[in-house]
Scaffold this motif. Structure first.
Motif, PDB file in Angstrom:
ATOM      1  N   TYR A  46     -59.261 -64.960  63.123  1.00  0.00           N
ATOM      2  CA  TYR A  46     -59.181 -64.500  61.740  1.00  0.00           C
ATOM      3  C   TYR A  46     -60.562 -64.311  61.124  1.00  0.00           C
ATOM      4  O   TYR A  46     -60.808 -64.692  59.992  1.00  0.00           O
ATOM      5  CB  TYR A  46     -58.333 -65.470  60.909  1.00  0.00           C
ATOM      6  CG  TYR A  46     -56.880 -65.417  61.298  1.00  0.00           C
ATOM      7  CD1 TYR A  46     -56.056 -64.428  60.818  1.00  0.00           C
ATOM      8  CD2 TYR A  46     -56.349 -66.347  62.180  1.00  0.00           C
ATOM      9  CE1 TYR A  46     -54.717 -64.360  61.200  1.00  0.00           C
ATOM     10  CE2 TYR A  46     -55.020 -66.292  62.564  1.00  0.00           C
ATOM     11  CZ  TYR A  46     -54.217 -65.283  62.065  1.00  0.00           C
ATOM     12  OH  TYR A  46     -52.903 -65.209  62.437  1.00  0.00           O
ATOM     13  N   GLN A  90     -55.591 -60.334  51.619  1.00  0.00           N
ATOM     14  CA  GLN A  90     -55.731 -59.715  52.934  1.00  0.00           C
ATOM     15  C   GLN A  90     -54.573 -60.108  53.836  1.00  0.00           C
ATOM     16  O   GLN A  90     -53.999 -59.274  54.539  1.00  0.00           O
ATOM     17  CB  GLN A  90     -57.068 -60.106  53.568  1.00  0.00           C
ATOM     18  CG  GLN A  90     -58.258 -59.465  52.911  1.00  0.00           C
ATOM     19  CD  GLN A  90     -59.567 -60.007  53.439  1.00  0.00           C
ATOM     20  OE1 GLN A  90     -59.608 -60.975  54.195  1.00  0.00           O
ATOM     21  NE2 GLN A  90     -60.661 -59.372  53.034  1.00  0.00           N
ATOM     22  N   ALA A  91     -54.223 -61.377  53.809  1.00  0.00           N
ATOM     23  CA  ALA A  91     -53.111 -61.856  54.632  1.00  0.00           C
ATOM     24  C   ALA A  91     -51.799 -61.186  54.213  1.00  0.00           C
ATOM     25  O   ALA A  91     -51.016 -60.763  55.066  1.00  0.00           O
ATOM     26  CB  ALA A  91     -52.992 -63.374  54.534  1.00  0.00           C
ATOM     27  N   CYS A 102     -51.788 -57.577  55.372  1.00  0.00           N
ATOM     28  CA  CYS A 102     -51.532 -57.510  56.808  1.00  0.00           C
ATOM     29  C   CYS A 102     -50.064 -57.729  57.122  1.00  0.00           C
ATOM     30  O   CYS A 102     -49.471 -56.993  57.915  1.00  0.00           O
ATOM     31  CB  CYS A 102     -52.386 -58.538  57.558  1.00  0.00           C
ATOM     32  SG  CYS A 102     -54.053 -57.976  57.893  1.00  0.00           S
ATOM     33  N   GLU A 103     -49.478 -58.729  56.528  1.00  0.00           N
ATOM     34  CA  GLU A 103     -48.064 -59.011  56.790  1.00  0.00           C
ATOM     35  C   GLU A 103     -47.184 -57.843  56.366  1.00  0.00           C
ATOM     36  O   GLU A 103     -46.215 -57.511  57.037  1.00  0.00           O
ATOM     37  CB  GLU A 103     -47.643 -60.297  56.082  1.00  0.00           C
ATOM     38  CG  GLU A 103     -48.207 -61.543  56.721  1.00  0.00           C
ATOM     39  CD  GLU A 103     -47.887 -62.807  55.942  1.00  0.00           C
ATOM     40  OE1 GLU A 103     -47.047 -62.759  55.026  1.00  0.00           O
ATOM     41  OE2 GLU A 103     -48.488 -63.846  56.260  1.00  0.00           O
ATOM     42  N   VAL A 147     -48.909 -61.730  62.326  1.00  0.00           N
ATOM     43  CA  VAL A 147     -50.296 -61.308  62.475  1.00  0.00           C
ATOM     44  C   VAL A 147     -51.011 -62.365  63.305  1.00  0.00           C
ATOM     45  O   VAL A 147     -50.953 -63.550  62.996  1.00  0.00           O
ATOM     46  CB  VAL A 147     -50.978 -61.161  61.090  1.00  0.00           C
ATOM     47  CG1 VAL A 147     -52.438 -60.782  61.240  1.00  0.00           C
ATOM     48  CG2 VAL A 147     -50.241 -60.141  60.244  1.00  0.00           C
ATOM     49  N   TYR A 152     -57.529 -60.773  62.734  1.00  0.00           N
ATOM     50  CA  TYR A 152     -58.119 -59.645  62.021  1.00  0.00           C
ATOM     51  C   TYR A 152     -59.215 -59.036  62.881  1.00  0.00           C
ATOM     52  O   TYR A 152     -59.857 -59.739  63.663  1.00  0.00           O
ATOM     53  CB  TYR A 152     -58.740 -60.087  60.696  1.00  0.00           C
ATOM     54  CG  TYR A 152     -57.805 -60.780  59.751  1.00  0.00           C
ATOM     55  CD1 TYR A 152     -56.483 -60.382  59.609  1.00  0.00           C
ATOM     56  CD2 TYR A 152     -58.244 -61.839  58.979  1.00  0.00           C
ATOM     57  CE1 TYR A 152     -55.629 -61.025  58.723  1.00  0.00           C
ATOM     58  CE2 TYR A 152     -57.413 -62.487  58.093  1.00  0.00           C
ATOM     59  CZ  TYR A 152     -56.099 -62.073  57.963  1.00  0.00           C
ATOM     60  OH  TYR A 152     -55.267 -62.715  57.093  1.00  0.00           O
ATOM     61  N   CYS A 182     -55.485 -55.471  61.283  1.00  0.00           N
ATOM     62  CA  CYS A 182     -54.606 -56.625  61.477  1.00  0.00           C
ATOM     63  C   CYS A 182     -54.032 -56.538  62.885  1.00  0.00           C
ATOM     64  O   CYS A 182     -53.356 -55.574  63.225  1.00  0.00           O
ATOM     65  CB  CYS A 182     -53.467 -56.598  60.458  1.00  0.00           C
ATOM     66  SG  CYS A 182     -54.040 -56.459  58.766  1.00  0.00           S
ATOM     67  N   THR A 222     -51.615 -57.548  65.897  1.00  0.00           N
ATOM     68  CA  THR A 222     -50.256 -58.075  66.053  1.00  0.00           C
ATOM     69  C   THR A 222     -50.133 -58.794  67.393  1.00  0.00           C
ATOM     70  O   THR A 222     -51.041 -58.741  68.219  1.00  0.00           O
ATOM     71  CB  THR A 222     -49.223 -56.937  65.985  1.00  0.00           C
ATOM     72  OG1 THR A 222     -49.446 -56.054  67.089  1.00  0.00           O
ATOM     73  CG2 THR A 222     -49.317 -56.174  64.688  1.00  0.00           C
TER      74      THR A 222
END
Length: 148
Positions: free
Chosen positions: A7, A78-79, A82-83, A90, A93, A104, A106
Motif C-alpha cells: 500500500y 483513496q481506499a 479503489c474499492e 484491493v 496501490y 489499485c 486487485t
C-alpha cells in the motif's frame, strides 16, 4: 515495490513540492502569456511566442491539476475510491508520478486507476506535444530572422 509494502503511496514531500512548483510555474507562464500578447499587439509581431507559452502553461496546469487530485484524496478517500473502482478486494496501490497514476491492484493482478481522472494524462501529453511544436516553430521563425 516490495511485497511487504503493497500500500505504498506517492511521497508526500515530493507531491507538495511538485504542486508548489506547478502553481508557481502556471502563474509565471500566465504573466508571460499576457505580456507577450501585449507586446505583440503593440509591435505587430507574430502571436507564435505567446501561443507556445500558453501551450506550456496549459500542459503544466493540467499536470498540476492531477497532483491536486492526489493531495485532496487522503488515505481513507483513496481506499474508498479503489474499492469503488475495482468492486472487490484491493491488494495494493501502484502510484507513479510520470505518467501521473494511482493504481489499485486487485487480487487477480489487474491494476485499475481510481483517483486520477482518465482524461488527465492524454490531455497533458497532447498539450505538451503542441507546446513542443509551437516552440520549434518559434525557434525556426527567429532563425529565419523575420520578426514580423
Amino acid at each position: 515495490m516490495s511485497g511487504d509494502e503493497p500500500y505504498t503511496e506517492h511521497v508526500g514531500a515530493i507531491l507538495v513540492l511538485l504542486i508548489l512548483a506547478g502553481l508557481l510555474t502556471v502563474v509565471w507562464l500566465t504573466v508571460r502569456v499576457i505580456t507577450g500578447l501585449v507586446r505583440s499587439r503593440r509591435n505587430g509581431a507574430t502571436l507564435l511566442g505567446p501561443a507556445a507559452v500558453l501551450a506550456w502553461d496549459a500542459a503544466v496546469g493540467m499536470y498540476t491539476w492531477g497532483l491536486l487530485h492526489l493531495l485532496f484524496f487522503d488515505d481513507h478517500a483513496q481506499a474508498q475510491a479503489c474499492e469503488k473502482a475495482v468492486e472487490g478486494k484491493v491488494t495494493g496501490y501502484e502510484p507513479t508520478f510520470v505518467p501521473l497514476h494511482f493504481g489499485c491492484r486487485t487480487g487477480d493482478g489487474r491494476v485499475v486507476e481510481a483517483v486520477i481522472p482518465s482524461y488527465l494524462n492524454p490531455a497533458t501529453v497532447l498539450l505538451g506535444i503542441c507546446a513542443l511544436v509551437l516552440t520549434w516553430l518559434v525557434i525556426a521563425h527567429h532563425k529565419k530572422g523575420t520578426h514580423t
